[in-house]
Design a protein around this motif. Structure first.
Motif, short mmCIF file in Angstrom:
data_model
loop_
_atom_site.label_atom_id
_atom_site.label_comp_id
_atom_site.label_asym_id
_atom_site.label_seq_id
_atom_site.Cartn_x
_atom_site.Cartn_y
_atom_site.Cartn_z
N PRO A 8 -3.12 -2.02 28.51
CA PRO A 8 -3.96 -0.81 28.65
C PRO A 8 -3.67 0.17 27.52
O PRO A 8 -2.53 0.25 27.04
CB PRO A 8 -3.53 -0.24 30.01
N LEU A 9 -4.67 0.93 27.12
CA LEU A 9 -4.54 1.81 25.97
C LEU A 9 -4.70 3.28 26.35
O LEU A 9 -5.61 3.65 27.10
CB LEU A 9 -5.56 1.44 24.89
N LEU A 10 -3.84 4.10 25.78
CA LEU A 10 -3.88 5.55 25.92
C LEU A 10 -4.03 6.15 24.52
O LEU A 10 -3.39 5.68 23.58
CB LEU A 10 -2.59 6.07 26.55
N ILE A 11 -4.84 7.18 24.39
CA ILE A 11 -5.10 7.80 23.08
C ILE A 11 -4.43 9.17 23.03
O ILE A 11 -4.62 9.99 23.94
CB ILE A 11 -6.60 7.95 22.82
N TRP A 12 -3.68 9.39 21.94
CA TRP A 12 -3.03 10.69 21.73
C TRP A 12 -3.40 11.17 20.33
O TRP A 12 -3.07 10.52 19.34
CB TRP A 12 -1.51 10.53 21.84
N GLY A 13 -4.07 12.30 20.23
CA GLY A 13 -4.43 12.86 18.93
C GLY A 13 -3.85 14.24 18.74
O GLY A 13 -4.01 15.10 19.61
N ARG A 14 -3.17 14.43 17.62
CA ARG A 14 -2.53 15.72 17.34
C ARG A 14 -3.19 16.41 16.15
O ARG A 14 -3.34 15.81 15.09
CB ARG A 14 -1.05 15.51 17.05
N SER A 15 -3.62 17.66 16.33
CA SER A 15 -4.17 18.47 15.25
C SER A 15 -5.36 17.75 14.60
O SER A 15 -6.36 17.48 15.27
CB SER A 15 -3.07 18.79 14.24
N LEU A 16 -5.28 17.44 13.31
CA LEU A 16 -6.35 16.66 12.68
C LEU A 16 -6.65 15.41 13.48
O LEU A 16 -7.81 15.01 13.64
CB LEU A 16 -5.96 16.26 11.25
N PRO B 53 -10.28 12.04 15.05
CA PRO B 53 -10.46 10.61 15.27
C PRO B 53 -10.16 10.19 16.71
O PRO B 53 -10.78 9.26 17.22
CB PRO B 53 -9.47 9.97 14.28
N ALA B 54 -9.22 10.86 17.37
CA ALA B 54 -8.92 10.50 18.75
C ALA B 54 -10.13 10.73 19.65
O ALA B 54 -10.48 9.89 20.49
CB ALA B 54 -7.72 11.31 19.26
N THR B 55 -10.78 11.89 19.47
CA THR B 55 -11.97 12.18 20.29
C THR B 55 -13.10 11.24 19.93
O THR B 55 -13.82 10.75 20.82
CB THR B 55 -12.40 13.64 20.08
N PHE B 56 -13.27 10.96 18.64
CA PHE B 56 -14.32 10.03 18.22
C PHE B 56 -14.09 8.65 18.82
O PHE B 56 -15.01 8.05 19.39
CB PHE B 56 -14.34 9.93 16.69
N VAL B 57 -12.86 8.14 18.72
CA VAL B 57 -12.57 6.82 19.28
C VAL B 57 -12.79 6.83 20.79
O VAL B 57 -13.34 5.89 21.35
CB VAL B 57 -11.13 6.39 18.93
N GLY B 58 -12.37 7.90 21.46
CA GLY B 58 -12.59 8.00 22.89
C GLY B 58 -14.06 7.98 23.27
O GLY B 58 -14.43 7.52 24.36
N GLN C 266 -7.77 4.41 28.73
CA GLN C 266 -7.42 4.92 30.05
C GLN C 266 -7.33 6.44 30.08
O GLN C 266 -7.52 7.05 31.14
CB GLN C 266 -6.07 4.33 30.50
N ALA C 267 -7.01 7.06 28.94
CA ALA C 267 -6.84 8.52 28.91
C ALA C 267 -6.90 9.01 27.48
O ALA C 267 -6.63 8.26 26.53
CB ALA C 267 -5.51 8.91 29.55
N LEU C 268 -7.22 10.30 27.33
CA LEU C 268 -7.28 10.94 26.03
C LEU C 268 -6.49 12.24 26.09
O LEU C 268 -6.82 13.15 26.85
CB LEU C 268 -8.73 11.24 25.65
N LEU C 269 -5.41 12.31 25.29
CA LEU C 269 -4.60 13.52 25.20
C LEU C 269 -4.84 14.16 23.84
O LEU C 269 -4.67 13.50 22.81
CB LEU C 269 -3.11 13.18 25.39
N LEU C 270 -5.18 15.43 23.84
CA LEU C 270 -5.46 16.16 22.60
C LEU C 270 -4.48 17.31 22.47
O LEU C 270 -4.48 18.25 23.27
CB LEU C 270 -6.90 16.69 22.62
N GLU C 271 -3.63 17.23 21.44
CA GLU C 271 -2.60 18.22 21.20
C GLU C 271 -3.02 19.14 20.05
O GLU C 271 -3.31 18.67 18.96
CB GLU C 271 -1.29 17.50 20.84
N THR C 272 -3.08 20.42 20.31
CA THR C 272 -3.56 21.44 19.37
C THR C 272 -4.86 21.01 18.69
O THR C 272 -4.95 20.96 17.46
CB THR C 272 -2.49 21.78 18.30
#
Length: 280
Positions: free
Chosen positions: A153-161, A165-170, A176-182
């Motif tokens: 299973p895959l979890l996405i974590w994107g920080r700053s910039l 890409p994290a939101t785009f890939v999501g 399973q989840a998308l975490l967006l840091e700053t």
């Protein structure tokens, strides 16, 4: 002798010419600033320099170096498979230095049984190439698709910039989840806040419209931000979270700056968030 009327007419004409000259100089100066920003925008937007820490110098003794063909080049990074039955965190880095600088995060993931995949986009220290929004997004999909082939299973974590890409890939893939840091609402929003006197919407090439992409994200979303963030103002994260179709948690840390959230305990927020997402 000049008459008073003639002197007055001359003064008006001179004043008009001076005003026109001033306006021309202001216009030329403004155009110069806009031109400089346009032609140097990626150098201003990204700080893709710094050393690459060798994997052997970390505590990631079971991780491996990976090289994945992407676009017209290759992205280089590290991968470690998870403990049996656990997920993999795909980590999308920020706009400076190398992904390897954050090895302490990956060491924490692994200690908890999670696998991880982290890498440099093309043009960043570990991955030769050219930086652009298109290349970053292509590289990010490449990493996700390769990780998906590994079967966990895959979890996405994107920080700053990396929130871009994290939101785009999501929005394009199933995780399973998308975490967006700053995160930013969009990169052009941040540029507009920083340079309100420039037509950034018209000239900015890499705009990363998270505010559009988030609307197609089906995964549960956690947004983390600090109130003292002077790089990406906290309302960016709050407004982005408000657009998420499947919001889970918004974690706002009073007094935390742009690089303070790991020390502030973001992992203690991330782990239960991931557990909730995996249990759905």
């Amino acid at each position: 002798m000049w008459s008073a009327r003639r002197i007055s007419r001359f003064a008006v004409t001179l004043l008009r010419r001076i005003l026109i000259a001033v306006l021309v100089l202001v216009a030329l100066g403004y155009g110069g600033v806009v031109g400089y920003m346009y032609f140097n925008q990626r150098a201003l937007q990204y700080a893709a320099t710094g050393p690459v820490i060798p994997l052997a110098e970390t505590r990631l003794t079971a991780a491996k170096d990976i090289a994945l063909p992407s676009g017209d080049g290759t992205i280089n990074g590290w991968y470690q498979e998870p403990r049996s039955g656990m997920p993999v965190i795909i980590y999308y880095k920020g706009n400076s230095k190398s992904f390897s600088e954050e090895h302490e995060r990956y060491e924490t993931f692994v200690a908890e049984g999670y696998g991880f995949l982290a890498f440099d986009y093309r043009g960043f220290p570990a991955s030769p190439g050219t930086i652009s929004q298109d290349n970053i997004l292509t590289d990010s999909l490449t990493a996700f698709d390769w990780a998906a082939e590994q079967g966990a299973p895959l979890l996405i974590w994107g920080r700053s910039l990396g929130s871009g890409p994290a939101t785009f890939v999501g929005s394009q893939r199933d995780a399973q989840a998308l975490l967006l840091e700053t995160p930013f609402l969009s990169a052009v929003t941040v540029a507009g806040e920083r340079y309100p006197y420039l037509p950034v919407t018209l000239v900015m090439q890499d705009q990363f419209p998270n505010n559009d992409w988030i609307r197609s994200v089906e995964e549960p979303v956690l947004v983390a931000h600090g109130t003292a963030d002077t790089t990406i103002e906290v309302t960016n994260g709050e407004r982005l979270y408000a657009l998420a179709p499947n919001p889970d948690t918004v974690w706002i840390v009073p007094g935390a700056g742009h690089s303070d959230l790991w020390a502030a305990g973001i992992w203690d927020q991330a782990k239960p968030f991931f557990e909730r997402a995996l249990s759905r």
